[in-house]
Design a protein around this motif. Structure first.
Motif, short mmCIF file in Angstrom:
data_model
loop_
_atom_site.label_atom_id
_atom_site.label_comp_id
_atom_site.label_asym_id
_atom_site.label_seq_id
_atom_site.Cartn_x
_atom_site.Cartn_y
_atom_site.Cartn_z
N ILE A 1 0.83 -1.20 0.00
CA ILE A 1 0.00 0.00 0.00
C ILE A 1 0.87 1.25 0.00
CG2 ILE A 1 -1.70 1.29 1.34
CD1 ILE A 1 -2.75 -1.45 2.34
N GLU A 2 1.98 1.21 0.72
CA GLU A 2 2.88 2.36 0.77
C GLU A 2 3.49 2.66 -0.59
OE1 GLU A 2 5.06 5.56 2.13
OE2 GLU A 2 3.46 4.47 3.17
N GLU A 3 3.81 1.59 -1.33
CA GLU A 3 4.38 1.78 -2.67
C GLU A 3 3.40 2.47 -3.60
OE1 GLU A 3 7.61 1.09 -3.77
OE2 GLU A 3 7.84 0.98 -1.61
N GLY A 4 2.11 2.23 -3.38
CA GLY A 4 1.09 2.97 -4.11
C GLY A 4 0.94 2.58 -5.56
N PHE B 1 -4.78 1.70 7.31
CA PHE B 1 -3.65 2.27 6.57
C PHE B 1 -4.02 2.51 5.12
CE2 PHE B 1 0.50 1.86 4.36
CZ PHE B 1 1.13 2.95 4.94
N ALA B 2 -4.79 1.61 4.52
CA ALA B 2 -5.22 1.80 3.14
C ALA B 2 -6.10 3.04 3.01
CB ALA B 2 -5.97 0.56 2.65
N ARG C 1 -3.87 6.16 3.11
CA ARG C 1 -3.18 6.40 1.83
C ARG C 1 -4.16 6.91 0.78
NH1 ARG C 1 1.56 7.64 1.74
NH2 ARG C 1 1.78 6.89 -0.42
N ALA D 1 -4.82 10.54 1.60
CA ALA D 1 -3.63 11.36 1.36
C ALA D 1 -3.30 11.45 -0.11
CB ALA D 1 -2.45 10.78 2.11
N ASN D 2 -3.92 10.60 -0.94
CA ASN D 2 -3.68 10.61 -2.39
C ASN D 2 -2.21 10.39 -2.74
OD1 ASN D 2 -6.40 11.10 -3.15
ND2 ASN D 2 -6.12 13.27 -2.64
N GLY D 3 -1.50 9.69 -1.86
CA GLY D 3 -0.09 9.39 -2.14
C GLY D 3 0.84 10.57 -2.01
N VAL E 1 0.26 16.00 4.17
CA VAL E 1 -1.12 15.63 4.49
C VAL E 1 -1.77 16.79 5.24
CG1 VAL E 1 -2.59 13.94 5.64
CG2 VAL E 1 -0.39 13.22 4.68
N THR F 1 -7.33 15.64 6.88
CA THR F 1 -7.12 14.20 6.67
C THR F 1 -6.90 13.49 8.00
OG1 THR F 1 -6.15 14.62 4.49
CG2 THR F 1 -5.69 12.48 5.53
#
Length: 341
Positions: free
Chosen positions: A243-246, A294-295, A298, A301-303, A307, A311
């Motif tokens: 998820i962090e990698e987006g 967490f998802a 993200r 935050a729109n990646g 932030v 949010t």
């Protein structure tokens, strides 16, 4: 409230009725048993001197760990003064002594299990010392792979939960070091966590199957947590990483996320319906809530690296709602589990 459909169709054998402290307390609260009967039942289930049993097991485990650590530190401190043959010979003698201790007839289980686990541990010490003496130059993962391979048959024959715990830990380190030393950095997180998920999930499935067939040695409750929690940790860590990698998700990333969801769903169904265990069900629920939370963060935050305060406010409300709903569901499930015979 249970209906007629919830009740068993025929008579239930007394041995098949689940008896625990909440059940005894409910009987006493309804006036079905007197206070003296309640106290006697609780004394039978939880003897007043039961602490002595746990203290004995704890002292035995700590003693075995101290002996093994003393052996390791002895060789480390006196490394230069000990001849190579004496180093290997002493460790080999300790391995032989541990194996002979396992074979002694009539040995109590609490003495048998530390001896079997010590034999597996000492094989690793022997391989490490051999590698230091002869400077083989092999990668670290080959040491752990050889360690796991040489002790696999012994672990199978020992039928000891402690021995299997040591062996699985060695196998897990083998998996991590192999991915770290032989594969590209880009594949390390995904590959190592998927491999750990598979290792601990297979071991957990074997544990539950053996326990269901009546085998006593893997049925200790701590073995379930020892295998399930690392599997959940690997799944959660991998989900966070993906998820962090987006952006740029391909079929492999979506497949990994689907596998994580399938793993959590399978474990949740197993410990909700097949083998009721509210503690592990809570652990699965916590992992799922953490991933979903967490998802959502993200997504909001729109990646972006920065932030907005809105949010964080929205995430606070969403987190409270998510975990409150999870706790309420777990409490309801726990009450239904306690109501089962």
């Amino acid at each position: 409230m249970r209906t007629n459909e919830d009740r068993p169709a025929g008579p239930v054998a007394l041995a098949g009725i689940r008896v625990d402290r909440p059940g005894v307390d409910r009987l006493a609260a309804r006036g079905l048993i007197c206070a003296a009967a309640r106290d006697e039942a609780l004394a039978l289930m939880e003897p007043p001197r039961r602490w002595g049993l746990w203290a004995g097991r704890l002292m035995g485990t700590v003693g075995a760990a101290l002996v093994l650590s003393g052996i390791v530190y002895f060789f480390a401190f006196n490394w230069n003064e000990i001849p190579p043959l004496a180093k290997l010979g002493a460790i080999a003698a300790l391995i032989a002594a541990a194996c002979l201790g396992v074979l002694v007839p009539g040995l109590e289980r609490r003495a048998f299990e530390p001896a079997a686990a010590a034999a597996v541990m000492l094989v690793g010490v022997f391989l490490a010392v051999e590698g230091q003496i002869y400077q083989t130059g092999a990668d670290a993962w080959t040491l752990f792979a050889a360690w796991a391979g040489l002790t696999l048959a012994f672990a199978l024959l020992a039928c000891s939960a402690a021995t299997w715990a040591v062996w699985i830990a060695v196998a897990a380190v083998t998996v991590v070091t192999w991915w770290d030393q032989t594969q590209p950095d880009a594949a390390f997180h995904t590959g190592s966590n998927l491999s750990l998920m598979a290792l601990f999930a297979i071991a957990l499935g074997a544990r539950e199957a053996l326990a269901a067939r009546g085998f006593a040695w893997p049925a200790a409750r701590w073995t379930r947590f020892y295998l399930a929690l690392p599997a959940l940790a690997a799944a959660t860590q991998l989900a966070f990483f993906l998820i962090e990698e987006g952006g740029g998700f391909g079929p492999a990333e979506w497949g990994a996320l689907a596998l994580i969801a399938l793993t959590l769903a399978a474990m949740g169904a197993l410990y909700r319906y097949v083998i009721p265990d509210v503690v592990l069900l809570a652990a699965v629920t916590l992992a799922g809530c953490a991933i979903a939370d967490f998802a959502l963060f993200r997504l909001l935050a729109n990646g972006n690296g920065r932030v907005h305060m809105g949010t964080f406010f929205a995430m606070g409300l969403a987190t409270l709602a998510l975990f409150a709903a999870a706790v309420a569901w777990l409490r309801a499930v726990s009450r239904r589990m306690e109501a089962r015979p």
